[in-house]
Scaffold this motif. Sequence first.
Motif, short mmCIF file in Angstrom:
data_model
loop_
_atom_site.label_atom_id
_atom_site.label_comp_id
_atom_site.label_asym_id
_atom_site.label_seq_id
_atom_site.Cartn_x
_atom_site.Cartn_y
_atom_site.Cartn_z
N SER A 86 27.33 73.83 63.70
CA SER A 86 27.80 72.46 63.92
C SER A 86 29.29 72.49 64.24
O SER A 86 30.04 73.27 63.66
CB SER A 86 27.56 71.59 62.69
N VAL A 87 29.70 71.59 65.13
CA VAL A 87 31.09 71.50 65.55
C VAL A 87 31.74 70.32 64.83
O VAL A 87 31.18 69.22 64.79
CB VAL A 87 31.20 71.30 67.08
N VAL A 88 32.93 70.56 64.28
CA VAL A 88 33.73 69.50 63.66
C VAL A 88 35.00 69.41 64.48
O VAL A 88 35.66 70.41 64.77
CB VAL A 88 34.07 69.82 62.19
N GLU A 89 35.34 68.18 64.87
CA GLU A 89 36.53 67.98 65.69
C GLU A 89 37.35 66.82 65.17
O GLU A 89 36.81 65.82 64.70
CB GLU A 89 36.15 67.72 67.14
N THR A 102 28.26 66.34 68.35
CA THR A 102 27.03 66.96 68.85
C THR A 102 26.99 67.09 70.36
O THR A 102 25.97 67.48 70.91
CB THR A 102 25.80 66.17 68.37
N ASP A 103 28.08 66.77 71.05
CA ASP A 103 28.02 66.79 72.51
C ASP A 103 28.50 68.08 73.17
O ASP A 103 28.59 68.16 74.38
CB ASP A 103 28.75 65.58 73.11
N TYR A 104 28.79 69.13 72.38
CA TYR A 104 29.12 70.43 72.96
C TYR A 104 27.85 71.27 73.06
O TYR A 104 27.03 71.27 72.15
CB TYR A 104 30.14 71.19 72.10
N GLU A 105 27.70 71.99 74.16
CA GLU A 105 26.54 72.86 74.33
C GLU A 105 26.80 74.19 73.64
O GLU A 105 27.91 74.70 73.65
CB GLU A 105 26.27 73.09 75.81
N PHE A 106 25.76 74.72 73.03
CA PHE A 106 25.82 76.02 72.37
C PHE A 106 24.70 76.87 72.97
O PHE A 106 23.59 76.38 73.14
CB PHE A 106 25.63 75.87 70.86
N THR A 153 34.74 72.96 76.98
CA THR A 153 33.67 71.98 77.11
C THR A 153 32.35 72.49 76.56
O THR A 153 31.45 71.70 76.26
CB THR A 153 33.45 71.57 78.57
N ALA A 154 32.20 73.82 76.47
CA ALA A 154 30.95 74.40 75.98
C ALA A 154 31.22 75.78 75.39
O ALA A 154 32.28 76.37 75.61
CB ALA A 154 29.95 74.54 77.13
N PHE A 155 30.27 76.26 74.63
CA PHE A 155 30.33 77.62 74.11
C PHE A 155 29.55 78.50 75.07
O PHE A 155 28.40 78.22 75.38
CB PHE A 155 29.71 77.66 72.70
N VAL A 156 30.19 79.56 75.57
CA VAL A 156 29.58 80.42 76.58
C VAL A 156 29.58 81.86 76.12
O VAL A 156 30.46 82.29 75.37
CB VAL A 156 30.30 80.29 77.95
#
Length: 158
Positions: A86-89, A102-106, A153-156
Amino acid sequence: MRKLVVALAVSLVAQQAHALDERVASKIVRSYSETTACQLEETSYKAFEIQQGDPESNGFGAIYLVHWQGDVGCSGGNGTVTDNFSVVEHRGFTSADPIVVTDYEFPELSLATVTDVSAENGVLRITGLRYGPNDQQHSPSQRVVYRIKFDGTAFVMD
């Protein structure tokens, strides 16, 4: 003078309430997971700083990734407790509390279980096990290592 000291103390406490670090990120995700999952592994919350926040704006823009284990959606049954990220910002306004985003892609990871997670120089290293062609349920044997980087913008995959 006394009112000024009290006002400064209250201001400092309010700023600290919004400061984001590993401990705070883990606590936020723990609360989030308690509303979205069952069978939580209480000792599994581990946070990693992905992006530093602006120190002059009380950490605004900071991003943390938290690894945790639980049954998302409370499906129940065999094998429903999984590894989750989970991402916390700290976003929105500098005075707003950090939130789970929850809007970042993993990337989809072929993993049965995570054995280790670490982060260094902005790269997340996830080590785990996946099922091989002859493995039985609950006995994955193939070791895998993923290197993942956040591109803004995303985790790659790195």
